[in-house]
Design a protein around this motif. Structure first.
Motif, short mmCIF file in Angstrom:
data_model
loop_
_atom_site.label_atom_id
_atom_site.label_comp_id
_atom_site.label_asym_id
_atom_site.label_seq_id
_atom_site.Cartn_x
_atom_site.Cartn_y
_atom_site.Cartn_z
N ASP A 57 0.83 -1.21 0.00
CA ASP A 57 0.00 0.00 0.00
C ASP A 57 0.87 1.26 0.00
OD1 ASP A 57 -2.30 -1.49 -0.01
OD2 ASP A 57 -2.68 -1.30 2.16
N GLU A 58 1.97 1.22 0.74
CA GLU A 58 2.86 2.38 0.79
C GLU A 58 3.56 2.58 -0.56
OE1 GLU A 58 6.42 4.22 3.60
OE2 GLU A 58 5.44 2.33 4.17
N ILE A 59 3.97 1.49 -1.19
CA ILE A 59 4.57 1.58 -2.52
C ILE A 59 3.57 2.19 -3.51
CG2 ILE A 59 5.41 0.21 -4.49
CD1 ILE A 59 6.57 -1.77 -2.39
N LYS A 60 2.32 1.73 -3.42
CA LYS A 60 1.28 2.24 -4.31
C LYS A 60 1.05 3.74 -4.09
CE LYS A 60 -2.07 -0.53 -5.19
NZ LYS A 60 -3.29 -1.38 -5.11
N GLU A 61 1.09 4.14 -2.83
CA GLU A 61 0.89 5.56 -2.50
C GLU A 61 1.97 6.43 -3.13
OE1 GLU A 61 1.11 8.46 1.44
OE2 GLU A 61 0.76 6.31 1.71
N TYR A 62 3.22 6.00 -3.02
CA TYR A 62 4.33 6.77 -3.60
C TYR A 62 4.30 6.73 -5.12
CZ TYR A 62 6.87 8.18 0.56
OH TYR A 62 7.24 8.81 1.74
N GLU A 70 3.33 9.90 -10.35
CA GLU A 70 1.98 10.19 -10.86
C GLU A 70 1.29 8.96 -11.44
OE1 GLU A 70 1.98 14.62 -12.45
OE2 GLU A 70 3.50 13.41 -13.49
N GLY A 71 1.71 7.77 -11.01
CA GLY A 71 1.08 6.54 -11.49
C GLY A 71 1.42 6.20 -12.94
N LYS A 72 2.50 6.77 -13.44
CA LYS A 72 2.82 6.59 -14.86
C LYS A 72 3.91 5.54 -15.07
CE LYS A 72 1.61 11.35 -16.15
NZ LYS A 72 2.12 12.65 -16.68
N PHE A 73 3.70 4.70 -16.07
CA PHE A 73 4.68 3.71 -16.51
C PHE A 73 5.25 4.18 -17.86
CE2 PHE A 73 1.85 1.11 -13.81
CZ PHE A 73 2.79 0.56 -12.96
N PRO A 74 6.40 3.63 -18.31
CA PRO A 74 7.20 2.58 -17.67
C PRO A 74 8.13 3.14 -16.60
CG PRO A 74 8.22 3.18 -19.75
CD PRO A 74 6.95 3.99 -19.65
N PHE A 104 1.53 -2.39 -12.19
CA PHE A 104 1.84 -2.41 -10.76
C PHE A 104 2.21 -3.82 -10.30
CE2 PHE A 104 0.98 -2.29 -6.20
CZ PHE A 104 1.72 -1.16 -5.85
N ASP A 105 1.54 -4.84 -10.85
CA ASP A 105 1.90 -6.22 -10.48
C ASP A 105 3.34 -6.53 -10.88
OD1 ASP A 105 -0.57 -6.72 -9.40
OD2 ASP A 105 -1.37 -7.73 -11.17
N GLU A 106 3.75 -6.07 -12.08
CA GLU A 106 5.14 -6.25 -12.51
C GLU A 106 6.10 -5.55 -11.57
OE1 GLU A 106 6.39 -5.60 -16.62
OE2 GLU A 106 4.30 -5.80 -17.22
N ILE A 111 10.46 -5.84 -7.53
CA ILE A 111 11.04 -5.53 -6.22
C ILE A 111 11.45 -6.83 -5.50
CG2 ILE A 111 10.52 -4.63 -3.91
CD1 ILE A 111 8.73 -2.51 -5.37
N GLU A 112 10.58 -7.82 -5.54
CA GLU A 112 10.90 -9.10 -4.90
C GLU A 112 12.07 -9.78 -5.59
OE1 GLU A 112 7.45 -11.12 -2.61
OE2 GLU A 112 6.77 -10.89 -4.68
N ARG A 113 12.13 -9.67 -6.91
CA ARG A 113 13.23 -10.27 -7.67
C ARG A 113 14.57 -9.65 -7.24
NH1 ARG A 113 13.67 -9.95 -14.29
NH2 ARG A 113 15.90 -10.42 -14.47
#
Length: 409
Positions: A57-62, A70-74, A104-106, A111-113
């Motif tokens: 949730d904190e990662i999503k917030e940032y 701003e929620g933008k990829f890549p 976001f799933d990627e 991060i886990e990788r």
């Protein structure tokens, strides 16, 4: 709190070496915006084996913050270990990085990788070889991914000519160049920007010298240019080559010219490793004390460095991660060599001081035309040749050359 903006900074213990240095650069230079998942999150992950809901949730917030991404990829997801980018050990390419993350799933998987890569065999072998006994704690950097026109690496002092700076650059993104999989254009620059005519090169050397002054040591800087010069990473140049004495080579040896990437002179048997070999297989079949001969060298093959007496590559880069690691490990390395002339199993001399490989029984030179026809990378390189020379190459008849050749080479 497990996450903070890159510009907020923090100690190496909190955000790792790479993020710590990037956070200092944000104060004075253009650095792609982003945030850091701290070593505190890594320690929690090690205890539980997964990323907690609160952390996600904190990662999503940032990620969605209007002040950050701003929620933008890549985005690009990169390691920042506490031992990384230190004065004596760069860990160049040893830990994982993930580019082109587009969901976001990627992002969570990336991060886990990277957390998992802190415990990899490659990392343990590298640390053992350099005598590093520190505990590894991992932080992760998430940044906007730049789409550059040009990118590359700047050494504010060239490893082989420390009185000048050295740039290697390619069109587009730098991953292939720094990974040792693509040859870049090499430019030696004076360390006086007033003597540099090209505007981008002048800006690059001026910026590089400012970064060098900031950290008080010569710097290895990854950069990208999309109309703006962005700094992607900066670490200290860990090894410089000493001035070599002239090599004495017995008669009957043929010299293959290359570029000195890591000093030292050794003699050993040549063994090819190609990039379609799985790393586990390559490590299993490669003999300890052999000379590693390859067209390109991926980060996944670093375990071979621990077995190799020396390294010879076709790709022409002295600033790539493999070349940097070779210097740190004290393994002679020559890049930009016509490896097609080397026969599997033959004894060769590798001179990393002068940038030469000596062989006794070279393959016939015209046969590299077969590789040129079969390899898209070779095809791309030949496009840089003059049109007339390209036409002449294409009109050569290899069968006639075989029949007419009496030179013994």
């Amino acid at each position: 709190m497990f996450v903070r903006t890159l510009s907020a900074g923090g100690s190496i213990e909190e955000i790792g070496g790479k993020a710590h240095r990037l956070s200092l650069l944000t104060r004075y230079f253009n650095v792609p915006e982003g945030f850091v998942v701290t070593t505190k999150a890594y320690e929690l992950w090690k205890e539980t084996g997964s990323l907690s809901k609160d952390l996600i949730d904190e990662i999503k917030e940032y990620f969605h913050s209007p002040y950050v991404l701003e929620g933008k990829f890549p985005v690009v997801v990169r390691s920042s270990a506490t031992v990384e980018d230190s004065p004596g050990a760069s860990f160049a390419g040893v830990f994982e990085s993930v580019t082109g993350v587009s969901s976001f799933d990627e992002l969570i998987r990336a991060i886990e990788r990277i957390f998992k890569s802190a415990e990899s065999r490659r990392v343990k072998e590298y640390m053992k070889r350099l005598g590093i006994k520190d505990e590894v704690k991992m932080a992760v950097i998430v940044q906007r991914q730049v789409n550059p026109k040009l990118s590359g690496v700047l050494f504010t002092r060239s490893p082989n000519e420390p009185d000048r700076a050295l740039v290697e650059l390619v069109e587009g993104s730098p991953e292939e160049l720094v990974g040792g999989r693509e040859s870049g254009k090499r430019i030696l620059l004076p360390r006086d920007s007033t003597k540099v005519k090209d505007p981008l090169m002048r800006e690059l050397i001026e910026t590089g010298l400012e970064v060098e002054e900031l950290f008080r040591k010569p710097q290895d800087i990854e950069w990208a240019y999309d109309g703006t010069l962005w700094l992607l990473q900066s670490r200290e140049v860990t090894v410089f080559a000493s001035k070599p004495e002239k090599t004495k080579v017995p008669g009957g040896w043929y010299r293959l010219r290359g570029i000195p990437a890591s000093p030292g002179r050794v003699k050993g048997k040549a063994h090819f490793v190609l990039d379609d070999q799985p790393p586990e297989e390559a490590e299993r079949v490669f003999p300890r004390g052999g000379v590693l001969v390859t067209y390109v060298l991926h980060a996944e093959y670093y375990s071979l460095f621990m077995k190799a007496l020396a390294i010879v590559t076709k790709v022409e880069s002295v600033l790539s991660h493999p070349a940097i690691i070779a210097r740190e490990l004290g393994i002679p390395c020559v890049t930009g060599v016509d490896v097609e002339a080397i026969r599997e199993g033959d004894e060769i001399i590798v001179d990393g001081d002068e940038g030469a490989v000596y062989i006794k029984n070279p393959r016939k030179r015209f046969r590299k035309l077969d590789l040129w026809e079969a390899s898209w990378k070779e095809d791309e390189l030949t496009k840089e040749l003059g049109e007339e020379y390209q036409k002449a190459l294409q009109e050569l008849d290899a069968e006639k050359l075989v029949k007419n050749d009496t030179s013994g080479l």
